[in-house]
Design a protein around this motif. Structure first.
Motif, short mmCIF file in Angstrom:
data_model
loop_
_atom_site.label_atom_id
_atom_site.label_comp_id
_atom_site.label_asym_id
_atom_site.label_seq_id
_atom_site.Cartn_x
_atom_site.Cartn_y
_atom_site.Cartn_z
N GLY A 1 0.78 -1.10 -0.03
CA GLY A 1 0.10 -0.11 0.01
C GLY A 1 0.69 1.18 0.15
N THR A 2 0.19 2.24 0.03
CA THR A 2 0.77 3.68 -0.17
C THR A 2 1.56 3.89 1.26
OG1 THR A 2 -0.82 4.37 -1.37
CG2 THR A 2 0.47 6.19 -0.58
N GLY A 3 1.32 3.49 2.27
CA GLY A 3 2.12 3.75 3.54
C GLY A 3 3.23 3.02 3.59
N SER A 4 3.61 2.23 2.77
CA SER A 4 5.05 1.39 2.64
C SER A 4 5.83 2.13 1.43
CB SER A 4 5.03 0.15 2.62
OG SER A 4 4.25 -0.28 1.37
N LEU A 5 5.33 3.09 0.98
CA LEU A 5 6.14 3.59 -0.39
C LEU A 5 7.39 4.25 0.03
CD1 LEU A 5 6.12 4.44 -3.13
CD2 LEU A 5 5.00 6.78 -2.57
N TYR A 6 7.53 4.76 1.40
CA TYR A 6 8.71 5.33 1.69
C TYR A 6 9.05 4.67 3.14
CZ TYR A 6 11.80 8.62 3.80
OH TYR A 6 12.84 9.43 4.24
N GLU A 17 -1.37 11.39 5.49
CA GLU A 17 -2.40 12.41 6.00
C GLU A 17 -3.44 12.67 4.90
OE1 GLU A 17 -0.46 15.41 8.00
OE2 GLU A 17 0.75 14.29 9.14
N SER A 18 -4.69 12.48 5.12
CA SER A 18 -5.74 13.11 4.19
C SER A 18 -5.60 12.55 3.01
CB SER A 18 -5.78 14.57 4.53
OG SER A 18 -5.98 15.23 5.80
N PRO A 19 -5.50 11.15 2.54
CA PRO A 19 -5.23 10.80 1.31
C PRO A 19 -6.87 10.97 0.69
CG PRO A 19 -5.51 9.08 2.64
CD PRO A 19 -5.49 10.13 3.72
N LYS A 20 -6.81 11.56 -0.76
CA LYS A 20 -7.98 11.49 -1.69
C LYS A 20 -7.63 11.19 -2.81
CE LYS A 20 -9.38 15.79 0.82
NZ LYS A 20 -8.88 17.06 0.94
N ILE A 21 -8.49 9.87 -3.33
CA ILE A 21 -8.28 9.54 -4.59
C ILE A 21 -9.37 9.80 -5.31
CG2 ILE A 21 -7.87 7.14 -5.59
CD1 ILE A 21 -6.62 6.11 -3.10
N SER A 22 -8.99 9.91 -6.63
CA SER A 22 -10.33 10.09 -7.70
C SER A 22 -9.78 9.53 -8.92
CB SER A 22 -10.73 11.46 -7.74
OG SER A 22 -9.66 12.28 -8.10
N ASP A 41 -6.04 10.01 -9.97
CA ASP A 41 -5.36 11.25 -9.19
C ASP A 41 -5.30 11.07 -7.80
OD1 ASP A 41 -5.46 13.15 -11.51
OD2 ASP A 41 -7.52 13.35 -11.47
N PHE A 42 -4.27 11.49 -7.02
CA PHE A 42 -4.03 10.97 -5.70
C PHE A 42 -3.49 12.24 -4.93
CE2 PHE A 42 -1.39 8.22 -2.54
CZ PHE A 42 -2.53 8.33 -1.72
N SER A 43 -4.07 12.74 -3.92
CA SER A 43 -3.53 13.77 -3.08
C SER A 43 -3.51 13.42 -1.61
CB SER A 43 -4.47 14.88 -3.16
OG SER A 43 -5.62 14.89 -2.65
N PHE A 44 -2.22 14.04 -1.10
CA PHE A 44 -2.14 13.66 0.56
C PHE A 44 -1.20 14.54 1.10
CE2 PHE A 44 0.82 11.27 -2.25
CZ PHE A 44 2.02 11.35 -1.66
N GLY A 45 -1.19 14.46 2.28
CA GLY A 45 -0.05 15.21 3.20
C GLY A 45 0.83 14.35 3.78
N VAL A 46 1.92 14.81 3.97
CA VAL A 46 3.06 14.22 4.86
C VAL A 46 3.78 15.33 5.74
CG1 VAL A 46 3.41 12.38 3.43
CG2 VAL A 46 4.70 14.37 3.00
N VAL A 89 10.29 20.02 11.02
CA VAL A 89 9.44 19.17 10.25
C VAL A 89 8.39 20.09 9.67
CG1 VAL A 89 7.59 17.55 10.53
CG2 VAL A 89 9.58 17.23 11.78
N TYR A 90 8.27 20.07 8.34
CA TYR A 90 7.27 20.75 7.52
C TYR A 90 6.07 19.96 7.25
CZ TYR A 90 11.56 23.62 6.58
OH TYR A 90 12.45 24.53 6.91
N ASN A 91 5.05 20.48 6.90
CA ASN A 91 3.84 19.92 6.22
C ASN A 91 3.64 19.90 5.09
OD1 ASN A 91 2.72 19.01 8.99
ND2 ASN A 91 2.40 21.22 9.38
N PHE A 92 3.93 19.16 4.05
CA PHE A 92 3.95 19.07 2.66
C PHE A 92 2.52 18.38 2.25
CE2 PHE A 92 8.26 18.67 3.95
CZ PHE A 92 9.14 19.39 3.05
N ASN A 93 2.01 19.09 1.18
CA ASN A 93 0.88 18.58 0.34
C ASN A 93 1.29 18.21 -1.11
OD1 ASN A 93 -1.40 18.84 2.39
ND2 ASN A 93 -0.83 21.01 2.31
#
Length: 104
Positions: A1-6, A17-22, A41-46, A89-93
């Protein structure tokens, strides 16, 4: 899954955080049958340090799946005075697209 990408190391995984898939679409191109290509389309925050975020992007870049990074935005914590810049620590979208070939 996406959580193990990194993975920073064998014991740590990134929190997405806040994944959105369309479902998206491919624009028509003269040499491409757009109906055969699927788009997500995939958007999320880290929340990561700058160095860890750059490592994360390198993992996306070297993935066997095709990703197009559409946009990246970030914010920093309000109180960074006196902190080591490499510890902030920065919040990236992130907004990206991924593709697959549909079966006939």
């Amino acid at each position: 899954g996406t959580g193990s990408l990194y993975k920073k190391n064998a014991n740590e995984k990134i929190s997405i955080e806040s994944p959105k898939i369309s479902i998206g679409s491919v624009p028509a191109d003269g040499g491409l049958d757009a109906s055969r290509v699927g788009v997500v389309d995939f958007s999320f925050g880290v929340a990561l340090t700058y160095a860890d975020f750059m490592d994360f992007l390198k993992q996306i870049e070297s993935s066997t799946r095709i990703f197009d990074v559409e946009s990246i935005s970030f914010s920093s914590p309000s109180n960074v005075i006196g902190k080591n810049p490499s510890d902030i620590v920065y919040n990236f979208n992130i907004n990206l697209k991924t593709y697959w070939l549909k079966s006939k």
